[in-house]
Design a protein around this motif. Structure first.
Motif, PDB file in Angstrom:
ATOM      1  N   ARG A  20     -11.560  17.105 -75.819  1.00 26.86           N
ATOM      2  CA  ARG A  20     -11.517  15.637 -75.773  1.00 26.86           C
ATOM      3  C   ARG A  20     -11.912  15.024 -77.116  1.00 26.86           C
ATOM      4  O   ARG A  20     -11.323  14.022 -77.549  1.00 26.86           O
ATOM      5  CB  ARG A  20     -12.451  15.118 -74.680  1.00 26.86           C
ATOM      6  CG  ARG A  20     -11.960  15.379 -73.274  1.00 26.86           C
ATOM      7  CD  ARG A  20     -12.902  14.796 -72.235  1.00 26.86           C
ATOM      8  NE  ARG A  20     -12.455  15.089 -70.886  1.00 26.86           N
ATOM      9  CZ  ARG A  20     -11.557  14.392 -70.223  1.00 26.86           C
ATOM     10  NH1 ARG A  20     -11.014  13.331 -70.799  1.00 26.86           N
ATOM     11  NH2 ARG A  20     -11.199  14.729 -69.000  1.00 26.86           N
ATOM     12  N   PHE A  53       0.193  18.758 -69.315  1.00 30.90           N
ATOM     13  CA  PHE A  53      -0.799  18.354 -68.317  1.00 30.90           C
ATOM     14  C   PHE A  53      -1.660  17.224 -68.883  1.00 30.90           C
ATOM     15  O   PHE A  53      -1.309  16.604 -69.875  1.00 30.90           O
ATOM     16  CB  PHE A  53      -1.654  19.552 -67.905  1.00 30.90           C
ATOM     17  CG  PHE A  53      -0.853  20.704 -67.347  1.00 30.90           C
ATOM     18  CD1 PHE A  53      -0.120  20.554 -66.176  1.00 30.90           C
ATOM     19  CD2 PHE A  53      -0.815  21.929 -68.002  1.00 30.90           C
ATOM     20  CE1 PHE A  53       0.621  21.610 -65.665  1.00 30.90           C
ATOM     21  CE2 PHE A  53      -0.071  22.987 -67.492  1.00 30.90           C
ATOM     22  CZ  PHE A  53       0.646  22.830 -66.317  1.00 30.90           C
ATOM     23  N   GLY A  54      -2.795  16.959 -68.243  1.00 32.34           N
ATOM     24  CA  GLY A  54      -3.684  15.913 -68.719  1.00 32.34           C
ATOM     25  C   GLY A  54      -4.582  16.410 -69.838  1.00 32.34           C
ATOM     26  O   GLY A  54      -4.559  17.579 -70.233  1.00 32.34           O
ATOM     27  N   GLU A  66       1.659  17.136 -74.459  1.00 29.57           N
ATOM     28  CA  GLU A  66       0.949  18.053 -73.565  1.00 29.57           C
ATOM     29  C   GLU A  66       1.529  17.937 -72.150  1.00 29.57           C
ATOM     30  O   GLU A  66       1.699  16.827 -71.642  1.00 29.57           O
ATOM     31  CB  GLU A  66      -0.552  17.715 -73.555  1.00 29.57           C
ATOM     32  CG  GLU A  66      -1.366  18.376 -72.469  1.00 29.57           C
ATOM     33  CD  GLU A  66      -1.277  19.885 -72.501  1.00 29.57           C
ATOM     34  OE1 GLU A  66      -0.978  20.466 -71.441  1.00 29.57           O
ATOM     35  OE2 GLU A  66      -1.490  20.479 -73.576  1.00 29.57           O
ATOM     36  N   HIS A  90      -7.381  19.695 -69.513  1.00 29.18           N
ATOM     37  CA  HIS A  90      -7.045  20.125 -68.152  1.00 29.18           C
ATOM     38  C   HIS A  90      -7.532  21.560 -67.888  1.00 29.18           C
ATOM     39  O   HIS A  90      -8.018  22.252 -68.790  1.00 29.18           O
ATOM     40  CB  HIS A  90      -5.525  20.058 -67.951  1.00 29.18           C
ATOM     41  CG  HIS A  90      -4.765  20.940 -68.892  1.00 29.18           C
ATOM     42  ND1 HIS A  90      -4.565  22.290 -68.662  1.00 29.18           N
ATOM     43  CD2 HIS A  90      -4.159  20.682 -70.083  1.00 29.18           C
ATOM     44  CE1 HIS A  90      -3.863  22.812 -69.654  1.00 29.18           C
ATOM     45  NE2 HIS A  90      -3.616  21.860 -70.530  1.00 29.18           N
ATOM     46  N   ASP A  91      -7.372  21.977 -66.634  1.00 26.92           N
ATOM     47  CA  ASP A  91      -7.833  23.306 -66.232  1.00 26.92           C
ATOM     48  C   ASP A  91      -6.672  24.235 -65.879  1.00 26.92           C
ATOM     49  O   ASP A  91      -6.845  25.191 -65.129  1.00 26.92           O
ATOM     50  CB  ASP A  91      -8.801  23.211 -65.051  1.00 26.92           C
ATOM     51  CG  ASP A  91      -8.130  22.679 -63.788  1.00 26.92           C
ATOM     52  OD1 ASP A  91      -6.945  22.272 -63.846  1.00 26.92           O
ATOM     53  OD2 ASP A  91      -8.794  22.669 -62.730  1.00 26.92           O
ATOM     54  N   ARG A  92      -5.487  23.984 -66.443  1.00 31.89           N
ATOM     55  CA  ARG A  92      -4.302  24.758 -66.080  1.00 31.89           C
ATOM     56  C   ARG A  92      -3.914  25.802 -67.112  1.00 31.89           C
ATOM     57  O   ARG A  92      -2.879  26.453 -66.984  1.00 31.89           O
ATOM     58  CB  ARG A  92      -3.121  23.795 -65.876  1.00 31.89           C
ATOM     59  CG  ARG A  92      -3.365  22.711 -64.851  1.00 31.89           C
ATOM     60  CD  ARG A  92      -3.378  23.250 -63.440  1.00 31.89           C
ATOM     61  NE  ARG A  92      -2.125  23.879 -63.098  1.00 31.89           N
ATOM     62  CZ  ARG A  92      -1.023  23.223 -62.727  1.00 31.89           C
ATOM     63  NH1 ARG A  92      -1.041  21.893 -62.661  1.00 31.89           N
ATOM     64  NH2 ARG A  92       0.073  23.863 -62.418  1.00 31.89           N
ATOM     65  N   HIS A 101     -10.493  25.791 -70.874  1.00 30.93           N
ATOM     66  CA  HIS A 101     -11.341  25.154 -69.882  1.00 30.93           C
ATOM     67  C   HIS A 101     -12.370  26.177 -69.407  1.00 30.93           C
ATOM     68  O   HIS A 101     -12.363  27.335 -69.816  1.00 30.93           O
ATOM     69  CB  HIS A 101     -10.516  24.621 -68.705  1.00 30.93           C
ATOM     70  CG  HIS A 101      -9.909  25.686 -67.851  1.00 30.93           C
ATOM     71  ND1 HIS A 101     -10.501  26.141 -66.692  1.00 30.93           N
ATOM     72  CD2 HIS A 101      -8.764  26.401 -67.976  1.00 30.93           C
ATOM     73  CE1 HIS A 101      -9.752  27.069 -66.141  1.00 30.93           C
ATOM     74  NE2 HIS A 101      -8.692  27.259 -66.904  1.00 30.93           N
ATOM     75  N   GLU A 111     -14.253  21.701 -72.728  1.00 30.68           N
ATOM     76  CA  GLU A 111     -13.543  20.461 -72.429  1.00 30.68           C
ATOM     77  C   GLU A 111     -14.011  19.316 -73.322  1.00 30.68           C
ATOM     78  O   GLU A 111     -13.207  18.482 -73.752  1.00 30.68           O
ATOM     79  CB  GLU A 111     -13.719  20.085 -70.959  1.00 30.68           C
ATOM     80  CG  GLU A 111     -12.947  20.955 -69.985  1.00 30.68           C
ATOM     81  CD  GLU A 111     -13.734  22.173 -69.529  1.00 30.68           C
ATOM     82  OE1 GLU A 111     -13.319  22.838 -68.574  1.00 30.68           O
ATOM     83  OE2 GLU A 111     -14.791  22.466 -70.147  1.00 30.68           O
ATOM     84  N   PHE A 143       0.360  12.700 -72.755  1.00 28.07           N
ATOM     85  CA  PHE A 143      -0.037  13.671 -71.744  1.00 28.07           C
ATOM     86  C   PHE A 143       0.883  13.563 -70.538  1.00 28.07           C
ATOM     87  O   PHE A 143       1.608  12.582 -70.370  1.00 28.07           O
ATOM     88  CB  PHE A 143      -1.501  13.464 -71.361  1.00 28.07           C
ATOM     89  CG  PHE A 143      -2.442  13.756 -72.501  1.00 28.07           C
ATOM     90  CD1 PHE A 143      -2.858  15.048 -72.762  1.00 28.07           C
ATOM     91  CD2 PHE A 143      -2.874  12.737 -73.345  1.00 28.07           C
ATOM     92  CE1 PHE A 143      -3.702  15.331 -73.818  1.00 28.07           C
ATOM     93  CE2 PHE A 143      -3.724  13.005 -74.409  1.00 28.07           C
ATOM     94  CZ  PHE A 143      -4.133  14.309 -74.653  1.00 28.07           C
ATOM     95  N   GLU A 144       0.857  14.605 -69.700  1.00 29.24           N
ATOM     96  CA  GLU A 144       1.745  14.685 -68.541  1.00 29.24           C
ATOM     97  C   GLU A 144       3.209  14.542 -68.975  1.00 29.24           C
ATOM     98  O   GLU A 144       4.014  13.902 -68.304  1.00 29.24           O
ATOM     99  CB  GLU A 144       1.391  13.597 -67.511  1.00 29.24           C
ATOM    100  CG  GLU A 144      -0.061  13.590 -67.063  1.00 29.24           C
ATOM    101  CD  GLU A 144      -0.446  14.802 -66.219  1.00 29.24           C
ATOM    102  OE1 GLU A 144       0.464  15.542 -65.798  1.00 29.24           O
ATOM    103  OE2 GLU A 144      -1.661  14.997 -65.984  1.00 29.24           O
ATOM    104  N   HIS A 167      -6.363  29.209 -58.927  1.00 30.47           N
ATOM    105  CA  HIS A 167      -7.753  29.122 -59.366  1.00 30.47           C
ATOM    106  C   HIS A 167      -8.728  29.779 -58.392  1.00 30.47           C
ATOM    107  O   HIS A 167      -9.865  30.061 -58.768  1.00 30.47           O
ATOM    108  CB  HIS A 167      -8.154  27.659 -59.569  1.00 30.47           C
ATOM    109  CG  HIS A 167      -7.650  27.078 -60.846  1.00 30.47           C
ATOM    110  ND1 HIS A 167      -8.221  27.362 -62.071  1.00 30.47           N
ATOM    111  CD2 HIS A 167      -6.622  26.243 -61.119  1.00 30.47           C
ATOM    112  CE1 HIS A 167      -7.572  26.714 -63.027  1.00 30.47           C
ATOM    113  NE2 HIS A 167      -6.592  26.029 -62.469  1.00 30.47           N
TER     114      HIS A 167
END
Length: 335
Positions: free
Chosen positions: A114, A36-37, A34, A40-42, A46, A110, A129-130, A239
């Motif tokens: 998770r 991002f984390g 992934e 995430h909200d990207r 989300h 979310e 992640f990241e 955002h």
């Protein structure tokens, strides 16, 4: 290079579910990547809640909705807390008037991402992640190789659940995908919107708007738009809502939602990746059957996350699935 049976690109809603279903299959070495984390909200998974409804014109969605609801209920049992709440749904349109769907509700976004990631790890999946993927290719021995910002990985099969990045990850297919921006905001609401207040969808001349009361008391989510806006580069999603976006939602609230303030408590934007007919694409790559993907969920796919994850796991490990997804195959999409 580390070897896996299946590599999953993208750990949003669908990718996390696919990683989970793959990890449940005994002996499978699963890697999830992934950019991002976690949760995430990207991207597209989300915004706290997503509506679960059964009102579809195409009959193919019915069996998938049944299977998906079973998946949400099973996920709840495994994590030990609710992820789906049945509230009912009010549908309003200029053409059909007002209808009520009592078995509809919403899913916690979310939290469910998770949950799928946590359970995938517990079942043995390795999740990174990241770590953005830079490229993938099929190897001489018919495996796959994925290059990321941190290394290279090989696998027997590849699942691509790239959301707004699907056109980039599947560039050779030329899929007719357009990424659109969905404004969403949260507003203070009176007690009349608590307890058993239903979700709602308005498809009216003013635009397309939808909302979910709660899950926190005294607050309601309202999303939608008066006009469609595309996102040229998903990595540059802003955002902050523009003045006209907030005005459109505020005017809708004043006209239709008694007891809701038009001043936002919080705001965000989400992306949805659209196909021309607004049906998803779930299929194997026509040139490389060891590469399977889901793309173009068209703003209504999150409710199907459990069944889409299961279908992708089937396609990646068995080359076929008993789930009724034929109407979502790529041949039905005008490419």
């Amino acid at each position: 290079m580390k070897a896996f049976d299946v590599i999953v690109l993208g750990l949003g809603g669908v990718g996390a579910a696919a990683a989970y279903h793959l990890a449940l299959r005994e002996g499978r070495r699963v890697l999830g990547l992934e950019r991002f984390g976690v949760a995430h909200d990207r991207g597209s998974s989300h915004g706290e809640t997503r509506i679960f409804r059964r009102s579809y014109d195409h009959p193919g969605y019915g069996p998938l909705l049944d299977r998906s609801l079973e998946g949400w209920q099973a996920l709840e049992r495994h994590v030990g807390h609710p992820l789906f709440r049945r509230t009912g749904l009010v549908l309003v349109s200029d053409a059909a008037g007002m209808n009520y769907e009592p078995d509809a509700g919403y899913v916690l976004v979310e939290q469910s991402v998770r949950a799928h990631c946590d359970l995938a790890r517990e079942a043995g999946a390795e999740l990174h992640f990241e770590e953005p993927a830079l490229a993938w290719h099929v190897t001489e021995d018919d495996g796959v190789c994925v290059t990321t910002t941190k290394g290279r990985y090989i696998g027997d099969a590849l699942v691509i659940a790239g959301g707004a990045w699907s056109s980039e990850l599947l560039a050779a297919l030329g899929l007719p995908l357009v990424v659109e921006r969905i404004p969403q905001a949260w507003f203070a609401s009176s007690p009349m919107w608590e307890a058993d207040a239903p979700c709602f969808i308005f498809d009216i001349e003013r635009g397309y708007f939808f909302g979910v009361p709660g899950p926190e008391p005294g607050r309601i989510k309202v999303a939608g738009r008066a006009k469609r806006t595309t996102v040229p580069d998903p990595a540059q999603l802003d955002h902050a809502l523009a003045h006209d976006e907030l005005e459109a939602i505020g005017d809708f609230i004043e006209e239709h939602l008694h007891g809701v303030s038009r001043m936002p408590l919080a705001q965000s934007a989400c992306m949805c990746t659209m196909t021309p007919d607004e049906h998803f694409i779930v299929d194997a790559h026509p040139a490389f059957p060891q590469v399977v993907f889901a793309a173009g969920l068209s703003g209504h796919g999150y409710k199907f996350v459990p069944v889409l994850g299961e279908a992708l796991a089937d396609l990646a490990t068995d080359g076929a699935t008993q789930l009724p997804i034929d109407f979502l195959r790529m041949r039905d999409i005008p490419c």
